[in-house]
Each structure stands twice: as C-alpha cells, then as structure tokens.
Write a protein that holds these residues in place. Structure first.
Motif, short mmCIF file in Angstrom:
data_model
loop_
_atom_site.label_atom_id
_atom_site.label_comp_id
_atom_site.label_asym_id
_atom_site.label_seq_id
_atom_site.Cartn_x
_atom_site.Cartn_y
_atom_site.Cartn_z
N SER A 133 6.54 -23.56 15.25
CA SER A 133 5.24 -23.85 14.66
C SER A 133 5.06 -23.10 13.35
O SER A 133 4.36 -23.56 12.46
CB SER A 133 4.13 -23.47 15.64
N ASP A 134 5.70 -21.95 13.23
CA ASP A 134 5.58 -21.15 12.02
C ASP A 134 6.98 -20.65 11.65
O ASP A 134 7.46 -19.66 12.20
CB ASP A 134 4.63 -19.99 12.25
N GLU A 135 7.62 -21.34 10.74
CA GLU A 135 9.01 -21.04 10.40
C GLU A 135 9.20 -19.63 9.86
O GLU A 135 10.17 -18.96 10.18
CB GLU A 135 9.54 -22.06 9.39
N SER A 136 8.26 -19.14 9.05
CA SER A 136 8.42 -17.80 8.49
C SER A 136 8.35 -16.73 9.57
O SER A 136 9.10 -15.74 9.53
CB SER A 136 7.40 -17.54 7.39
N SER A 137 7.49 -16.90 10.56
CA SER A 137 7.42 -15.94 11.66
C SER A 137 8.70 -15.96 12.48
O SER A 137 9.22 -14.91 12.88
CB SER A 137 6.24 -16.25 12.58
#
Length: 55
Positions: A15-19
């Motif tokens: 859902s959140d690639e950077s995380s």
C-alpha cells in the motif's frame, strides 16, 4: 500461498512502497553500510529507488 512450515504468505501489492522499501532496507543493510551511505549522501537515493551510476 502455503508452505511446509507454519507460515502463510499472502500476495498483495504494497500500500505504501516507500515504507516497504524502508523496512526492507533496515532488515537487509548492515549498520556499517547504512553509515557509509548516509555519510556519502546516498541513503535517501537508495530509499527512493533513484540510484544512478556513471558506468
């Protein structure tokens, strides 16, 4: 997917690639490599997936 152990893996897009990138980076990168990348100013580029080489 199921495996022989007690682990079940569910495939889904992050859902959140950077995380997700930060978690993988923290798990796979040694502290000495993290210090080197940070000192050289490349840690943010690695985490943002924008590493460019001149070669």
């Amino acid at each position: 997917m199921a495996n022989d152990g007690e682990l079940t893996i569910y495939s889904q897009a992050p859902s959140d690639e950077s995380s997700l990138r930060e978690v993988i980076y923290s798990l796979l990168t040694s502290e000495s490599v993290k210090r080197i990348l940070k000192r050289a100013g490349h840690e943010d580029a690695v985490l943002a997936n924008r590493v460019v080489t001149d070669r």
